[in-house]
Design an enzyme around this catalytic site. Structure first.
Site, PDB file in Angstrom:
ATOM      1  N   GLU A   1      15.695  85.699  -9.289  1.00  0.00           N
ATOM      2  CA  GLU A   1      14.452  86.454  -9.358  1.00  0.00           C
ATOM      3  C   GLU A   1      13.312  85.522  -8.955  1.00  0.00           C
ATOM      4  O   GLU A   1      12.917  84.642  -9.722  1.00  0.00           O
ATOM      5  CB  GLU A   1      14.220  87.003 -10.764  1.00  0.00           C
ATOM      6  CG  GLU A   1      12.935  87.816 -10.858  1.00  0.00           C
ATOM      7  CD  GLU A   1      12.512  88.120 -12.287  1.00  0.00           C
ATOM      8  OE1 GLU A   1      11.878  89.165 -12.496  1.00  0.00           O
ATOM      9  OE2 GLU A   1      12.800  87.301 -13.194  1.00  0.00           O
TER      10      GLU A   1
ATOM     11  N   ASP B   1      17.388  85.162 -14.074  1.00  0.00           N
ATOM     12  CA  ASP B   1      16.053  85.578 -14.470  1.00  0.00           C
ATOM     13  C   ASP B   1      15.050  84.445 -14.249  1.00  0.00           C
ATOM     14  O   ASP B   1      15.376  83.264 -14.408  1.00  0.00           O
ATOM     15  CB  ASP B   1      16.095  85.959 -15.949  1.00  0.00           C
ATOM     16  CG  ASP B   1      14.772  86.428 -16.483  1.00  0.00           C
ATOM     17  OD1 ASP B   1      14.312  87.483 -16.031  1.00  0.00           O
ATOM     18  OD2 ASP B   1      14.200  85.751 -17.362  1.00  0.00           O
TER      19      ASP B   1
END
Length: 612
Positions: free
Chosen positions: A351, A322
């Protein structure tokens, strides 16, 4: 005499160390990361001396908070078994702590990560299926289940995923990416679990650590892969360590809170100001998620060990990281390199939510763009957000010089920027974006065009739970609306879309198409790693070919509201000597002898006959 007894009693209380945490709780033999830094936590633990008669202690670090000790152990050349750390104070033995070294799984180092032959199915566990209603609310954790709240916990769990693995396998999914499952003790909105409060513990409302291991085992028996959503950038404000920081600079301080500016471009902008760069890297994502300082070597090592621990413990096949490009840049590269050194064939996707192909490519391993600044992220896979952006526009707009299907073409033009295009994650949506079926205004035809593209371009396709039955959700109404409950995942749901007989006719139309496409894709070698040849779209029709030594695929995406007739002479270099082909979505055979008629808003995926 009475005073003496009181003094002896007090000495006993002082001498008995109260250990509340040992992290990692155990390790393995034969690891590349053999020098393990064990965190010991307990009241005034730094007052104690640590020794071991059976393990070599390389270093003992005392930090500003006396409730922590960091003890570095040498585990190289050690056999599996239970070893012991002895705590003493004033020369008196206070406690003995067992520390286990476990035997690794055979060939654990060479585990194969997810790759371009896979289809990743993204699940938000709280909203997928409630397999065990008994754990919906748990004593000791603040937020209780309330399905009536859009932003509340609804009760989905690991058992619910296990219960529906057959459904996912039948759909064509070969890998699952769950949004985080580790404990999140926020009082509200804890269902998304990105504000973690204990990174060695599965949130009990999802199940137990053992349940997570069982999920991996059940998946591996089906030849499926499990990807953990891992958060390196921040923890939740309720994390036990955030509440009692080992060191002031364990998190980024300004002092205290300052929000990120979200400008990831400052990470590589040669003209950026240092203050802007600092606020991107060091600013908190939101106030409830304190930003971890990976420049602190103990923080970085803690994160490395925790990630390796979960890979080894749960037998994982990949990580999705993330907010990758919000981390301290050089340090997140060290973290990634440590993971890949431990598991050379593993895969980690970051990400990197940017809107420019060059800027995304900067973050991929061995990037020539990154090399300009002497930077290598060591990150194998990045997410193709520019293709996602194009998909969000091109099926709903009129075609022109730079709109319509030319957007897909222009995105692939930039493939030369990437070091490994087969490791790009391609997707139309995820848990943070608008639902694709809402973007497409509920058009099944446009959904088919979208999935045909995702399923046949280079890279690793990822779909979001429920899209295969036409689920919608409007981000403007709140994140909970794009994270609706999967129908049939809760007892008493009026519709059960997990079963053929439970689906509506419309749900079945979406599901049947998705299943046909991705079951075929499993064996389509040309789509997995074949060469791409694309043709400039004409009349809003995009044609490209995927080809390897065994297979040649012609993909035609007609994004017009009217039928189109293609003159095949233009594509002869790719059609080659083939005179016919089977269209995999309809099962029809097409003759490739001059013209090809394509119905309005229709994809064709034609497997060409390979004439000898």
């Amino acid at each position: 005499m009475k005073l003496l007894r009181v003094l002896l009693c007090l000495f006993t209380l002082v001498a008995q160390a109260q250990i509340t945490r040992v992290e990692p709780p155990f390790w393995w033999t034969g690891m590349e990361h053999a020098q393990v830094e064990v965190l010991l936590n307990g009241p005034s633990i730094s007052d104690y001396e640590v020794s071991s008669s059976d393990l070599e202690i390389l270093k003992i670090d005392r930090v500003e908070n006396p409730n922590y000790l960091f003890v570095t152990l040498q585990t190289a050349e050690q056999s599996a078994g239970t070893y012991h750390l002895k705590l003493t104070i004033s020369g008196k033995k206070a406690q003995e702590i067992p520390f286990e070294l476990r035997q690794r799984r055979p060939d654990s180092k060479n585990r194969q990560g997810f790759k371009s032959s896979d289809l990743i199915y993204l699940i938000m566990a709280d909203r997928f299926a409630n397999g065990d209603p008994a754990n919906d609310s748990v004593s000791g954790l603040k937020e209780k289940a309330d399905r009536s709240k859009q932003g509340g916990r609804h009760g989905g769990d690991i058992q619910g995923i296990i219960d529906h693995l057959d459904y996912l396998q039948e759909l064509g999914a070969t890998a699952i990416w769950n949004t985080p499952l580790l404990e999140d003790d926020d009082a509200q909105y804890s269902y998304h679990t990105y504000a973690q409060s204990d990174v060695y513990r599965i949130d009990p409302r999802y199940g137990s650590n053992a349940d997570y291991v069982r999920l991996a085992r059940e998946m591996h028996q089906r030849d499926m892969k499990l990807i953990m959503d891992y958060v390196t950038n921040h923890w939740g404000a309720e994390h036990w360590m955030i509440k009692d920081l080992p060191e002031y600079d364990w998190i980024h301080q300004f002092p205290g809170y300052a929000n990120t500016n979200y400008r990831m471009t400052t990470q590589y902008d040669p003209n950026t100001s240092q203050i802007d760069k600092r606020y991107n890297e060091d600013g908190w994502f939101v106030r409830s998620m304190p930003d971890l300082n990976q420049r602190n070597p103990r923080v970085l090592n803690y994160l490395i060990q925790n990630a390796i621990w979960w890979i080894e413990y749960a037998d994982l096949d990949g990580l999705r990281v993330d907010t990758y490009s919000y981390n301290n840049k050089e340090e997140i590269a060290q973290w990634t390199q440590a993971i890949m050194n431990e598991y050379p064939n593993f895969n980690v996707v970051g990400e990197v939510w940017l809107h420019n192909s060059a800027q995304i490519a900067y973050w991929q391993k061995d990037s020539k763009i990154g090399a300009i600044q002497n930077f290598n992220s060591h990150l194998p896979s990045v997410m193709d957000f520019t293709l996602h952006d194009a998909i969000g526009l091109m099926f709903q707009e009129e075609a022109s010089w730079d709109t319509g299907m030319i957007r897909a073409y222009e995105n692939l033009v930039n493939d030369f920027l990437y070091t490994d295009i087969d490791k790009l994650l391609v997707f139309a949506e995820n848990h943070d974006t608008q639902r694709i079926n809402t973007v497409l205004d509920g058009s099944l035809d446009d959904y088919k065009l979208t999935m045909a593209l995702i399923g046949t371009v280079r890279g690793i396709p990822q779909i979001y739970y429920g899209s295969e039955i036409g689920m919608q959700g409007d981000k403007a109404k709140g994140d909970g609306d794009i994270r609706r409950d999967f129908p049939g995942g809760w007892e008493g749901d009026p519709v059960n879309a997990f079963t053929p007989e439970g689906r509506t006719l419309r749900q079945s139309a979406y599901h049947d198409f998705t299943k046909t496409l991705f079951q075929w894709r499993k064996t389509a070698s040309a789509v997995h790693q074949g060469k791409t040849t694309q043709y400039i779209p004409e009349n809003n029709v995009y044609v490209y070919f995927r080809e390897d030594d065994q297979q040649r695929i012609m993909v035609v995406l007609n994004n017009n509201k009217e039928p189109q007739t293609l003159k095949l002479d233009r594509f002869r270099e790719s059609i080659n000597t083939s005179t016919s082909g089977k269209e995999i979505l309809s099962g029809k055979t097409f003759q490739l002898d001059g013209k090809l008629n394509v119905a309005a808003k229709t994809p064709l995926i034609i497997e060409l006959a390979m004439n000898k």
